[in-house]
Design a protein around this motif. Structure first.
Motif, mmCIF file in Angstrom:
data_model
loop_
_atom_site.group_PDB
_atom_site.id
_atom_site.type_symbol
_atom_site.label_atom_id
_atom_site.label_comp_id
_atom_site.label_asym_id
_atom_site.label_seq_id
_atom_site.Cartn_x
_atom_site.Cartn_y
_atom_site.Cartn_z
ATOM 1 N N VAL A 36 0.858 -1.177 0.000
ATOM 2 C CA VAL A 36 0.000 0.000 0.000
ATOM 3 C C VAL A 36 0.898 1.232 0.000
ATOM 4 O O VAL A 36 1.656 1.452 0.957
ATOM 5 N N GLU A 37 0.852 1.976 -1.091
ATOM 6 C CA GLU A 37 1.716 3.144 -1.262
ATOM 7 C C GLU A 37 3.181 2.783 -1.052
ATOM 8 O O GLU A 37 3.941 3.488 -0.387
ATOM 9 N N GLY A 38 3.540 1.641 -1.612
ATOM 10 C CA GLY A 38 4.938 1.226 -1.599
ATOM 11 C C GLY A 38 5.416 0.541 -0.343
ATOM 12 O O GLY A 38 6.602 0.220 -0.232
ATOM 13 N N ARG A 39 4.520 0.275 0.620
ATOM 14 C CA ARG A 39 4.934 -0.376 1.856
ATOM 15 C C ARG A 39 4.016 -1.556 2.159
ATOM 16 O O ARG A 39 2.842 -1.552 1.782
ATOM 17 N N VAL A 40 4.556 -2.546 2.844
ATOM 18 C CA VAL A 40 3.754 -3.682 3.295
ATOM 19 C C VAL A 40 3.087 -3.312 4.614
ATOM 20 O O VAL A 40 3.787 -2.981 5.583
ATOM 21 N N PRO A 41 1.755 -3.343 4.705
ATOM 22 C CA PRO A 41 1.088 -2.960 5.960
ATOM 23 C C PRO A 41 1.312 -4.005 7.052
ATOM 24 O O PRO A 41 1.482 -5.195 6.774
ATOM 25 N N GLU A 42 1.311 -3.522 8.297
ATOM 26 C CA GLU A 42 1.505 -4.431 9.432
ATOM 27 C C GLU A 42 0.268 -5.274 9.697
ATOM 28 O O GLU A 42 0.362 -6.363 10.257
ATOM 29 N N THR A 43 -0.917 -4.771 9.356
ATOM 30 C CA THR A 43 -2.151 -5.531 9.551
ATOM 31 C C THR A 43 -2.951 -5.512 8.262
ATOM 32 O O THR A 43 -2.792 -4.621 7.415
ATOM 33 N N LEU A 44 -3.813 -6.520 8.118
ATOM 34 C CA LEU A 44 -4.663 -6.644 6.938
ATOM 35 C C LEU A 44 -6.120 -6.550 7.368
ATOM 36 O O LEU A 44 -6.479 -6.903 8.497
ATOM 37 N N GLY A 45 -6.972 -6.092 6.466
ATOM 38 C CA GLY A 45 -8.344 -5.785 6.830
ATOM 39 C C GLY A 45 -9.306 -6.935 6.683
ATOM 40 O O GLY A 45 -10.405 -6.756 6.153
ATOM 41 N N PHE A 46 -8.934 -8.119 7.145
ATOM 42 C CA PHE A 46 -9.874 -9.236 7.126
ATOM 43 C C PHE A 46 -9.533 -10.204 8.250
ATOM 44 O O PHE A 46 -8.428 -10.197 8.790
ATOM 45 N N GLN A 47 -10.500 -11.023 8.621
ATOM 46 C CA GLN A 47 -10.327 -11.998 9.681
ATOM 47 C C GLN A 47 -9.930 -13.349 9.102
ATOM 48 O O GLN A 47 -10.370 -13.737 8.018
ATOM 49 N N VAL A 48 -9.084 -14.057 9.850
ATOM 50 C CA VAL A 48 -8.644 -15.395 9.436
ATOM 51 C C VAL A 48 -9.460 -16.432 10.197
ATOM 52 O O VAL A 48 -9.692 -16.306 11.402
ATOM 53 N N GLU A 49 -9.902 -17.452 9.487
ATOM 54 C CA GLU A 49 -10.690 -18.516 10.112
ATOM 55 C C GLU A 49 -9.880 -19.222 11.196
ATOM 56 O O GLU A 49 -8.715 -19.578 10.995
ATOM 57 N N ASP A 50 -10.480 -19.412 12.354
ATOM 58 C CA ASP A 50 -9.837 -20.103 13.463
ATOM 59 C C ASP A 50 -10.075 -21.600 13.319
ATOM 60 O O ASP A 50 -11.190 -22.085 13.483
ATOM 61 N N ARG A 51 -9.011 -22.337 13.009
ATOM 62 C CA ARG A 51 -9.120 -23.787 12.840
ATOM 63 C C ARG A 51 -8.532 -24.532 14.037
ATOM 64 O O ARG A 51 -8.244 -25.726 13.949
ATOM 65 N N GLY A 52 -8.320 -23.828 15.138
ATOM 66 C CA GLY A 52 -7.868 -24.506 16.348
ATOM 67 C C GLY A 52 -6.393 -24.831 16.384
ATOM 68 O O GLY A 52 -5.959 -25.638 17.209
ATOM 69 N N LEU A 53 -5.601 -24.228 15.512
ATOM 70 C CA LEU A 53 -4.168 -24.472 15.549
ATOM 71 C C LEU A 53 -3.574 -23.759 16.759
ATOM 72 O O LEU A 53 -3.854 -22.581 16.996
ATOM 73 N N ILE A 54 -2.747 -24.447 17.532
ATOM 74 C CA ILE A 54 -2.270 -23.901 18.796
ATOM 75 C C ILE A 54 -0.760 -23.707 18.806
ATOM 76 O O ILE A 54 -0.143 -23.606 19.854
ATOM 77 N N GLY A 55 -0.152 -23.631 17.631
ATOM 78 C CA GLY A 55 1.262 -23.294 17.586
ATOM 79 C C GLY A 55 2.171 -24.499 17.463
ATOM 80 O O GLY A 55 1.758 -25.653 17.593
ATOM 81 N N ILE A 56 3.434 -24.212 17.207
ATOM 82 C CA ILE A 56 4.426 -25.262 16.995
ATOM 83 C C ILE A 56 5.374 -25.396 18.177
ATOM 84 O O ILE A 56 6.380 -26.077 18.093
ATOM 85 N N ILE A 57 5.074 -24.708 19.290
ATOM 86 C CA ILE A 57 5.889 -24.779 20.502
ATOM 87 C C ILE A 57 4.934 -24.901 21.675
ATOM 88 O O ILE A 57 4.008 -24.104 21.794
ATOM 89 N N ARG A 58 5.105 -25.886 22.520
ATOM 90 C CA ARG A 58 4.251 -25.986 23.694
ATOM 91 C C ARG A 58 4.847 -26.929 24.737
ATOM 92 O O ARG A 58 5.749 -27.712 24.456
ATOM 93 N N SER A 59 4.297 -26.824 25.929
ATOM 94 C CA SER A 59 4.732 -27.664 27.049
ATOM 95 C C SER A 59 4.297 -29.099 26.837
ATOM 96 O O SER A 59 3.423 -29.401 26.009
ATOM 97 N N ASP A 60 4.907 -30.013 27.604
ATOM 98 C CA ASP A 60 4.598 -31.435 27.440
ATOM 99 C C ASP A 60 4.829 -32.148 28.775
ATOM 100 O O ASP A 60 5.897 -32.019 29.381
#
Length: 235
Positions: free
Chosen positions: A20-44
């Motif tokens: 946008v005007e030559g720069r990549v915006p930090e946020t985008l104007g739409f919501q991402v579907e939540d599929r329950g992904l909880i990350g690639i790092i966690r306790s065990d």
């Protein structure tokens, strides 16, 4: 190994124009579907019969040297050969360290150790550091080892007389400070810093960057084992 980004694109005179005007915006104007992904790092807690997919072995593992079923609720790592250093040993289990700050801790039971064994948790890369337990002449000690010079050097040693300890690695990546510190606890409550600060350095020899690494290796004989319990990762 690369970070994906979503970038707005529009077409001008049959050419794609990014941003946008030559720069990549930090946020985008739409919501991402939540599929329950909880990350690639966690306790065990190591309560399942199979390893969580967030873990990565540093080498192809020797299946005869690790188990989640020999002692249910624990990850048992048994030395199947003799190795000189942490980098050479085989069944080293890792998760990625992350910014801006992070902490990884683990409880270890030590009754199966043999003389010459080392077991603990590392900030793992080519120039690694770790806090762990070693045994010599039947006497155990908590040690902090720093390999930033290219050769592992023991920085501090504290003798202990018990079969269970807690060990912790913390990482600070704020403003590219890239420092790791190491702690131990004899009761799981009070923590004591040990050794010096590791100046972490990203090197292509270990392309994955720095990782929390659970390890056990023998420098004198095979057959020693330790039981890892309750790996906890925190921001």
């Amino acid at each position: 190994g690369r970070i994906p980004y979503l970038v707005p694109v529009r077409w001008e005179d049959d050419w794609p124009v990014l941003g946008v005007e030559g720069r990549v915006p930090e946020t985008l104007g739409f919501q991402v579907e939540d599929r329950g992904l909880i990350g690639i790092i966690r306790s065990d807690e190591f309560d399942d019969d199979d390893l969580d997919l967030v873990w990565q072995w540093n080498h192809n593992p020797d299946p005869t040297g690790w188990s989640l079923t020999d002692r249910p609720g624990f990850l048992r790592i048994t030395n199947t050969r003799v190795d000189a250093t942490l980098v050479a040993t085989r069944n080293t289990l890792t998760q990625r360290m992350f910014g801006p700050t992070c902490s990884g801790s683990v409880e270890i039971e030590l009754s199966g150790m043999k003389d010459g064994d080392y077991a603990g948790i590392a900030a793992f890369q080519d120039k690694y550091g770790f806090v762990g337990v070693t045994q010599s002449g039947g006497q155990r000690a908590i040690v902090m080892v720093n390999a930033s010079s290219g050769t592992p050097q023991e920085i501090e040693r504290v003798d202990i007389d018990q079969d269970r300890v807690s060990l912790r690695v913390t990482g600070d990546f704020r403003n590219r400070t890239d420092k790791a510190e190491f702690h131990y606890s004899l009761d799981g409550v009070e923590w004591t810093r040990i050794g010096g600060t590791l100046q972490m350095e990203y090197l292509l020899t270990h392309f994955m960057g720095y990782r929390f690494a659970l390890f056990n290796f023998g420098t004198l004989a095979s057959g020693g084992y330790v039981d890892f319990d309750s790996f906890h990762v925190e921001e």
